[in-house]
Design an enzyme around this catalytic site. Sequence first.
Site, mmCIF file in Angstrom:
data_model
loop_
_atom_site.group_PDB
_atom_site.id
_atom_site.type_symbol
_atom_site.label_atom_id
_atom_site.label_comp_id
_atom_site.label_asym_id
_atom_site.label_seq_id
_atom_site.Cartn_x
_atom_site.Cartn_y
_atom_site.Cartn_z
ATOM 1 C CD GLU A 1 10.157 13.417 10.167
ATOM 2 O OE1 GLU A 1 8.950 13.098 10.228
ATOM 3 O OE2 GLU A 1 11.012 12.718 9.620
ATOM 4 C CE LYS B 1 -1.753 2.889 1.956
ATOM 5 N NZ LYS B 1 -1.331 4.244 1.485
ATOM 6 C CB CYS C 1 13.479 9.128 7.682
ATOM 7 S SG CYS C 1 14.399 7.913 6.748
ATOM 8 C CD GLU D 1 13.253 1.615 11.040
ATOM 9 O OE1 GLU D 1 13.562 2.739 11.494
ATOM 10 O OE2 GLU D 1 13.566 0.560 11.607
#
Length: 451
Positions: free
Chosen positions: A348, A157, A260, A226
């Site tokens: 973040e 997905k 990331c 993650e």
Amino acid sequence: MSTTSSYNPADPTDLVVEAPTAGAFGTLAAVERARAAQPGWVAAGAAARSAALGRAAAAVEEHAEELVALAEREVGKPTAEARGEVARTVAILRYYAQAPYAPAGAVHEPAAGEGLLLTRRRPHGVAGLITPWNFPLAIPVWKAAPALAMGNTVVLKPAPEATACALRLAELLALPQDVFTVLPGGAEEGAALVSAADVVSFTGSTATGASVVRASAERGVPVQAEMGGVNAAVVLPEADIEQAAAHLAYAIAGYAGQKCTATSRVIAVGAAYEPLREALVKALAAVADSSPVISAAARERLAGAIGSAVDGGATLLTGGRIPQRDGWFIEPALLEGVPAGHPLLAEEFFGPLAVLLPAADLDEAIALANSSRHSLSASVHTRDLDVALAAADRLAAGMVRINAPSSGVDFHLPFGGSGAASYGAREQGQAALDFYTSSRTISLLPAGSGR
Ligand code: NAD
């Protein structure tokens, strides 16, 4: 019929794809088809799986420039970075094409008596993979290739923003029916996939990752996630400051900071502060590869964070302006004096933006770096081997890169973060082969033996 669409972030009037979505029922049906196909995929044997992954690598390589153009158009990836990603995708497929031939277990002496004790690794069944948009080819493949090599079938997905890349990838991989399925969609399809798959691998934001981990753990299926990073770079006074600034500019602003592993906190130790500030401002202002961020909302969040930091007393040293052009561009920004408690220090923001922080010595720098629980990758810039060794030992991060940008990953080594940036097994390399299998212990005794 519901659909999902993706638009070019450099030209938001450019519709890249509109694809039908499966909904929850359609997702469950796709998982059932993948489950039905899985015994045949295992039974096809190691040679067939290896050959299929080898053919997939060749097909991606042959269509490399087409994929580069698609990644540029759909997720705004600069050409050089898109070329690197496609090359990495090919390398990952080649690497895992050898995996079906690797030893699948070990032979042990029984503690007592005759016979053989064996361990054998077996696939879980259907791997449900949920991926973000920022590496629209490499991340789906670094999950799918080990899963497929070990005999799982895959339902992927992808992020809605990267739908076209995933659909083209599926065409090029050209695996047997229901062995590798791409299901366009969003949260509904993702959650349905998590509710049915036999093993779940997620990459994306922290909040979504936490919900995927909870849902998988409740079902008792293996899960890895993650998630986002608030990554630190530590610069020592004896470092090559010009080189450190160049590495940092790349780690902060390369692909508009949408990795990331991007650096968002730069910690300058002692006398490194002044020269680094000067060199980094210059290096950021000169970033040639200025790509757009993924959406209007992402750019608003960045501009809002800069504005509130400045209102709170921070100084904007460079960038942060929104250029007069189409697309979701924002100039790479560096701030100093960001007030304690501001979200820029803890969350973040996934954009070309970093804060510069002073530290009196290495101990304070490491304490500052480790003050975030979302640490995926850290970099240390020094000429002192003792400092490098101490920092590599004490920084809480999944990857510590000495004299290199925090962003940058070797595809055959374990990959993952520390603390809240990561949950479960590492990705890539041998770790991935272990994750997509479970170990079975087999006792093999002569017929008629006493045990
Ligand atoms: P996101 O969390 O918004 O979406 C990730 C995926 O989860 C998408 O496919 C999305 O459709 C799906 N999803 C959304 N809601 C869901 C739900 N309830 N259940 C199941 N799936 C659901 O992340 P994004 O914006 O696509 O990607 C950016 C994020 O990814 C950043 O936080 C970045 O740090 C992270 N990221 C992490 C790594 C890593 O390896 N640590 C690598 C790349 C990106």
